[in-house]
Design an enzyme around this catalytic site. Structure first.
Site, short mmCIF file in Angstrom:
data_model
loop_
_atom_site.label_atom_id
_atom_site.label_comp_id
_atom_site.label_asym_id
_atom_site.label_seq_id
_atom_site.Cartn_x
_atom_site.Cartn_y
_atom_site.Cartn_z
N SER A 136 0.86 -1.02 0.04
CA SER A 136 -0.17 0.06 -0.02
C SER A 136 0.85 1.26 0.03
CB SER A 136 -0.76 0.13 1.09
OG SER A 136 -0.08 0.20 2.37
N ASP A 137 0.46 2.26 -0.42
CA ASP A 137 1.10 3.67 -0.24
C ASP A 137 0.86 3.85 1.22
OD1 ASP A 137 2.36 5.90 -0.73
OD2 ASP A 137 1.07 6.52 -2.38
N CYS A 138 1.50 4.78 1.56
CA CYS A 138 1.64 5.00 3.19
C CYS A 138 0.61 5.66 3.75
CB CYS A 138 3.03 5.58 3.47
SG CYS A 138 4.59 4.81 2.73
N GLY A 139 -0.15 4.86 4.48
CA GLY A 139 -1.49 5.59 4.86
C GLY A 139 -2.65 5.38 4.25
N ALA A 140 -2.50 4.65 3.00
CA ALA A 140 -3.69 4.37 2.00
C ALA A 140 -4.76 3.57 2.52
CB ALA A 140 -3.16 3.81 0.69
#
Length: 713
Positions: free
Chosen positions: A244-248
């Site tokens: 995942s993108d960071c915080g997605a």
């Protein structure tokens, strides 16, 4: 007895299966978070998956800083980009080995590089567009695949692991990205947004894929089984890890409101095929298990993918050959030389009324003016390393011009602030205007250095601009710079405009006021030297635009619309200021003898001869475009189908030969299905697009031929 997972004679699949089987549930859960702790009893060291290498190793101290990605795309040089990828992984291994020897397994110290960014730069207002390889799917796939091959190598073990991002349709806006839903037709997905990812998977064999923050047609990119499992893994054959993108994943319940709790978000991501969480959601997977939202088998599948990547990197081998790369291989003079070559090849000459190249010996005084004249910020781009050697534009001009003419006087003024009304906080507006004008009156030529930098166009949270959460509000230079250009131009001294931006700008007025315009992008640590070499006839410019330079902001569709109609050279309706694929040279190239011969298998062989008909050695990018005629549905006005960089001495010729596969002639219907209905195709081969604007700017008509054949059906 040696455990199977440590037995290098066994296939990697058996080793991974054995390793995962030995882990407890708690141990497995610990490994699906990006900062994975050690499992001492199994000899698994702690590992932080998050590292960056967009254009060289980033955020980890000293490293070679190559030109930003958009500039690398402007080289149209796959061989060079692959070499840059190889250097990046060499430096990454050198730094990893040294950090590991010092007991450091922290952030930005690993071998999993979350690069390249292969999103389509569909709108020039997007702040992160300069991280990409431009607006064209074929160019993006070509350059992206080359960078991946360089990073990963071609041996039995990965030198480092590349990771393409952000799957699958992600290109702004930055503001609101944590709740944004990109509505994209199946046709546009298949025709524009998917091809580069598919190519990087099937040709580049990329090891990792990162999902975006946004939803795509209502499904989160990191929580879509249809995208991750059905498309990537089942249809395309992807066998690496998905992150995942960071915080997605937190956005599932916080931004998109698709789930009601953090446990539901964790479960949706994991069961959809997202193996690794960059963020703080997967630590809640224990509760998701207890609630029956996921099974241990779901966890096993993710851990197996992650352990396979670490296995392929040689982390469980005693004799991985890359462990021997010493720290001395990082940030070397030889690597800096490649950064210089990349910067030289990336610069695009947009206008030249004959003033360039400059002759330093014939000048007594040169005024170097502008907010980007003497700043290292334009060299960096974003996601960058720390350069130990660098040349600002002024540094480069001083080094090159003064070497030619030691008596040359350089007058230097900031001219204006990059975007503020004044340079000095307490001064009046335009407080450097009179100084700049006074210098222009006394100079033989003005080199006017304008543009933006990575703090004015970038990622949400990184940029501190007044535009729109890191995106650009419009395509104009900041108002103080436009006023500066007008004031200096009014003096009448010849002007060479050097524009440093990571995106297309509406430079119509500026081009009218200046004698020459050189686009230098964010050119890396050696960029100032490369620019000076181009300006003062040490290097013949050869870069080509990987994006369209539009005339106005107003002609663009709304930024939030992902439909391709009206966007990029493939679907735009208005004449561009500077077309995709365009760039001038100090010499001229002629293309003759074009032929296109279809084959029974649906492919087509294209041949022509290119000759340097000028008086200087130079490089050109031979570009093949095709336009389908008589297609049943919508097709692009033309599309890049092949390219090759050639370097020729004056009078020298070379034969060009391209084989276009059947898929180059594919159309996509409204369901995203590949179809073939066109009976004819118009094929061109030359130094740019076969359009009227390119012909007007270059004075050369690109040869075109028509293949009258319906064999694609």
């Amino acid at each position: 007895m040696t455990p199977v997972y440590l037995d290098t004679a066994r296939p990697d699949e058996e080793r991974v299966q054995d390793l995962v089987a030995r882990m407890t549930l708690e141990e497995k859960l610990s490994q699906i978070c990006f900062a994975a702790p050690a499992i001492p009893r199994l000899g698994i060291p702690a590992y932080n998956w998050w590292n960056e290498a967009l254009h060289g190793v980033a955020r980890a101290g000293a490293a070679t800083v190559f030109p930003q990605s958009i500039a690398l795309a402007a080289t149209f040089d796959m061989e060079l980009v692959q070499k840059i990828g190889d250097i990046t992984s060499t430096e990454g291994r050198a730094k990893y080995n040294a950090a590991r020897a010092e007991g450091d397994s922290g952030l930005y110290k690993g071998l999993t590089f979350w690069a390249p960014n292969i999103n389509i730069f569909r709108d020039p207002r997007w702040g992160r567009g300069h991280e990409t390889y431009g607006e064209d799917p074929y160019l993006t796939g070509s350059i992206g695949t080359a960078y991946i091959k360089g990073i990963q190598g071609n041996g039995p073990r990965l030198k480092a692991a590349a990771c393409v991002k952000h799957f699958a349709a992600h290109s702004g806006p930055e503001q609101g990205r944590h709740s944004f839903n990109a509505v994209v037709s199946e046709q546009d997905l298949a025709e524009t947004y998917f091809p580069a990812f598919r190519r990087c998977v099937q040709e580049g064999h990329v090891e990792g894929i990162m999902g975006g923050y946004n939803c795509i047609n209502g499904e989160p990119a990191c929580g879509s089984r249809a995208l991750i499992n059905d498309l990537l893994r089942e249809e395309w054959g992807f066998d690496g890890y998905y992150v995942s993108d960071c915080g997605a994943i937190k956005d599932f319940h916080k931004g998109h409101k698709i789930t009601a709790s953090v446990e539901e978000s964790a479960a949706l991501a994991l069961t959809s095929g997202c193996d690794l969480n960059c963020g703080q959601v997967y630590p809640h997977m224990r509760q998701a298990l207890a609630m029956g939202l996921v099974t241990e088998e779901d966890v096993d599948a993710a851990v197996a993918h992650l352990m396979m990547t670490r296995m392929r990197l040689g982390m469980f081998d005693k004799d991985c050959p890359f462990d021997a790369i010493p720290y001395e291989e990082n940030d070397t003079p030889a690597h800096h030389a490649v950064a210089l070559t990349a910067a030289e090849e990336s610069m695009v000459l947009l206008k030249n009324d004959g003033i360039l190249p400059l002759n330093a010996k014939s000048c007594k005084t040169i005024a170097v003016i502008g907010p980007n004249a003497d700043t290292v910020e334009i060299l960096k781009g974003n996601y960058n390393g720390t350069a130990t050697e660098h040349y600002t534009l002024l540094d480069g001009i001083r080094a090159v011009a003064k070497a030619e003419n030691p008596e040359l006087r350089l007058m230097v003024s900031e001219g204006c602030h990059l975007w503020r009304e004044n340079v000095e906080a307490l001064a009046e507006a335009d407080d450097r205007r009179s100084e700049a004008v006074a210098m222009a009156r006394r100079a033989d030529v003005v080199i006017l250095c304008v543009g933006l930098n990575g703090t004015l166009e970038g990622e949400e949270g990184d940029a501190n601009n007044s535009y729109a959460g890191a995106d650009k509000a419009d395509l104009l230079l900041p108002l103080p710079q436009r006023r500066l250009i007008r004031e200096v131009a009014a003096v009448g001294t010849p002007i060479v405009l050097v524009n440093a931006t990571g995106s297309a700008m509406a430079l119509g007025e500026e081009a009218e006021l200046c004698n020459a315009v050189l686009q230098v992008w964010y050119p890396g640590q050696m960029g100032g030297l490369a620019a000076a070499e181009v300006l003062f006839d040490k290097i013949n410019p050869s870069g080509k635009l990987p994006v369209t330079f539009y005339r106005t902001t107003e002609e663009l569709p709304p930024f939030t619309e992902y439909a391709m109609q009206g966007r990029t050279y493939r679907f735009m309706q208005n004449e561009p200021l500077y077309p995709f694929g365009y760039g001038l040279s100090y010499t001229r190239f002629a293309y003759t003898g074009l032929t296109a011969v279809p084959a029974p298998d649906g492919s087509c062989t294209v041949r022509a001869t290119v000759t340097n008909v000028g008086t200087r050695k130079g490089s050109d990018v031979a570009q093949v475009y095709l336009r389908l005629i008589g297609a049943a549905g919508r097709v692009p006005r033309c599309s890049l189908a092949a390219f090759r960089r050639v370097t020729l001495e004056p009078g020298q010729s070379t034969e060009l030969h391209f084989t276009l596969p059947k898929t180059a002639f594919a159309e996509y219907d409204t369901q995203g299905r590949e179809v073939y209905t066109a009976a004819e195709a118009e094929i061109s081969l030359g130094g740019g697009q076969p359009d009227a604007r390119t012909a007007a700017l270059t004075g050369m008509v690109v040869p075109t031929t028509t293949v009258k054949w319906g064999g694609w059906q």
